[in-house]
Design a protein around this motif. Structure first.
Motif, PDB file in Angstrom:
ATOM      1  N   GLY A 127       1.068  -0.959  -0.070  1.00 47.47           N
ATOM      2  CA  GLY A 127      -0.036  -0.044  -0.044  1.00 47.47           C
ATOM      3  C   GLY A 127       0.913   1.295  -0.063  1.00 47.47           C
ATOM      4  N   LEU A 128       2.146   0.997   0.317  1.00 45.86           N
ATOM      5  CA  LEU A 128       2.928   2.272   0.440  1.00 45.86           C
ATOM      6  C   LEU A 128       3.151   2.507  -0.989  1.00 45.86           C
ATOM      7  N   ARG A 129       3.003   4.356  -0.817  1.00 40.25           N
ATOM      8  CA  ARG A 129       3.193   4.980  -2.799  1.00 40.25           C
ATOM      9  C   ARG A 129       4.513   5.379  -2.438  1.00 40.25           C
ATOM     10  N   GLU A 130       4.895   5.819  -3.651  1.00 40.51           N
ATOM     11  CA  GLU A 130       5.763   7.435  -4.050  1.00 40.51           C
ATOM     12  C   GLU A 130       5.406   8.175  -2.962  1.00 40.51           C
ATOM     13  N   HIS A 131       4.027   8.764  -2.880  1.00 39.13           N
ATOM     14  CA  HIS A 131       4.304  10.228  -2.798  1.00 39.13           C
ATOM     15  C   HIS A 131       4.588   9.863  -0.618  1.00 39.13           C
ATOM     16  N   ASP A 132       4.804   8.548  -0.435  1.00 38.28           N
ATOM     17  CA  ASP A 132       5.080   8.560   1.077  1.00 38.28           C
ATOM     18  C   ASP A 132       6.114   7.950   1.608  1.00 38.28           C
ATOM     19  N   LEU A 133       7.154   8.166   0.787  1.00 34.85           N
ATOM     20  CA  LEU A 133       8.434   7.545   0.440  1.00 34.85           C
ATOM     21  C   LEU A 133       9.026   9.426   0.563  1.00 34.85           C
ATOM     22  N   ARG A 134       8.593  10.454   0.144  1.00 37.74           N
ATOM     23  CA  ARG A 134       8.909  10.905  -1.208  1.00 37.74           C
ATOM     24  C   ARG A 134      10.632  12.042   0.156  1.00 37.74           C
ATOM     25  N   ASP A 135      10.384  12.030   0.878  1.00 37.55           N
ATOM     26  CA  ASP A 135      11.378  12.297   2.004  1.00 37.55           C
ATOM     27  C   ASP A 135      12.186  11.769   2.843  1.00 37.55           C
ATOM     28  N   ARG A 156       9.619  -3.640  -5.292  1.00 45.05           N
ATOM     29  CA  ARG A 156       9.194  -2.023  -5.485  1.00 45.05           C
ATOM     30  C   ARG A 156       9.242  -1.235  -5.346  1.00 45.05           C
ATOM     31  N   LEU A 157       9.108  -0.964  -4.008  1.00 49.37           N
ATOM     32  CA  LEU A 157       9.859   0.038  -3.029  1.00 49.37           C
ATOM     33  C   LEU A 157      10.654   0.605  -3.564  1.00 49.37           C
ATOM     34  N   CYS A 158      11.704   0.003  -3.603  1.00 48.80           N
ATOM     35  CA  CYS A 158      12.961   0.061  -4.315  1.00 48.80           C
ATOM     36  C   CYS A 158      12.690   1.321  -5.649  1.00 48.80           C
ATOM     37  N   LEU A 159      12.662   0.532  -6.257  1.00 50.31           N
ATOM     38  CA  LEU A 159      12.024   1.386  -7.639  1.00 50.31           C
ATOM     39  C   LEU A 159      11.498   2.422  -7.223  1.00 50.31           C
ATOM     40  N   HIS A 160      10.013   2.502  -6.766  1.00 47.32           N
ATOM     41  CA  HIS A 160       9.894   3.546  -6.480  1.00 47.32           C
ATOM     42  C   HIS A 160      10.667   5.004  -5.880  1.00 47.32           C
TER      43      HIS A 160
END
Length: 216
Positions: A127-135, A156-160
């Motif tokens: 459920g984690l998306r790119e905007h969750d990981l921005r900072d 997938r998170l690493c790709l984000h």
């Protein structure tokens, strides 16, 4: 970097709490843990206790300089011991995430016992998306790569994160097949190191640390 002489105690004592690199950890028989269970909080998704790879992760973090890290995310935090160590020791803002909402009262209890406040996010790995990981500068996790689905979600998170130069991923695991396969796949794309680690305190535990630097 944390001082290696900071207190770590054996969890094999009659006490309901113990210390790991100066961070207070709670056992399932701690009175305040029992109170939460009586109130109806029942973690169902492997969140009933602190998992042993958390101690490996804390030990690894204690040996590394994280001076450039500003904000981190603990994936599948459970009771959040590693995130608590990271935030209190290195003054890094940590966001604790887990798909089981019932772990957060226990995670927050550990935080209170260590005099810190931490953000939480009720969210699965998928459920984690790119905007969750921005900072986020650093992602950590212990014993979260126990299935092929979880391994694919982490990849997938690493790709984000590839748009953010120099983000680090540090995972601790006992050496399950999905974890080993993830290390191999990430190694085809990123700078990856896998380190074996064995501890005697707070309990005898062996496993491996995946440390990847995510870059475009």
């Amino acid at each position: 970097m944390n001082d290696a002489s900071v207190q770590t105690e054996s969890l094999r004592s009659s006490e309901s709490q113990f210390y790991v690199h100066g961070i207070k950890a709670l056992k399932p028989n701690h009175p305040e843990v029992a109170n939460l269970i009586e109130e109806g909080f029942q973690p169902s998704d492997f969140g009933s206790r602190i998992w042993r790879s958390s101690y490996l992760l804390i030990e690894y973090l204690s040996r590394h300089s994280l001076s450039g890290t500003r904000q981190a995310m603990e994936l599948g935090c459970g009771w959040g011991l590693a995130g608590t160590y990271l935030q209190k020791t290195f003054d890094v803002e940590v966001i604790a995430t887990d798909r089981d909402a019932d772990v957060f009262p226990f995670q927050q209890l550990v935080c209170r016992h260590n005099d810190i406040d931490m953000q939480t996010q009720h969210c699965s790995l998928s459920g984690l998306r790119e905007h969750d990981l921005r900072d986020i500068d650093l992602m950590i996790g212990a014993d979260i790569c126990y299935s092929d689905d979880n391994a694919r979600d982490i990849e997938r998170l690493c790709l984000h994160m590839t748009r953010q130069q120099g983000v680090e991923l540090i995972l601790a695991d006992s050496g399950r097949a999905p974890f080993v396969n993830l290390v191999e796949r990430l190694g085809l794309r990123y700078s990856v190191k896998m380190t074996p680690l064995t501890l005697e305190l707070p309990t005898a535990v062996s496993g491996h640390i995946l440390h990847a630097v995510i870059s475009p």
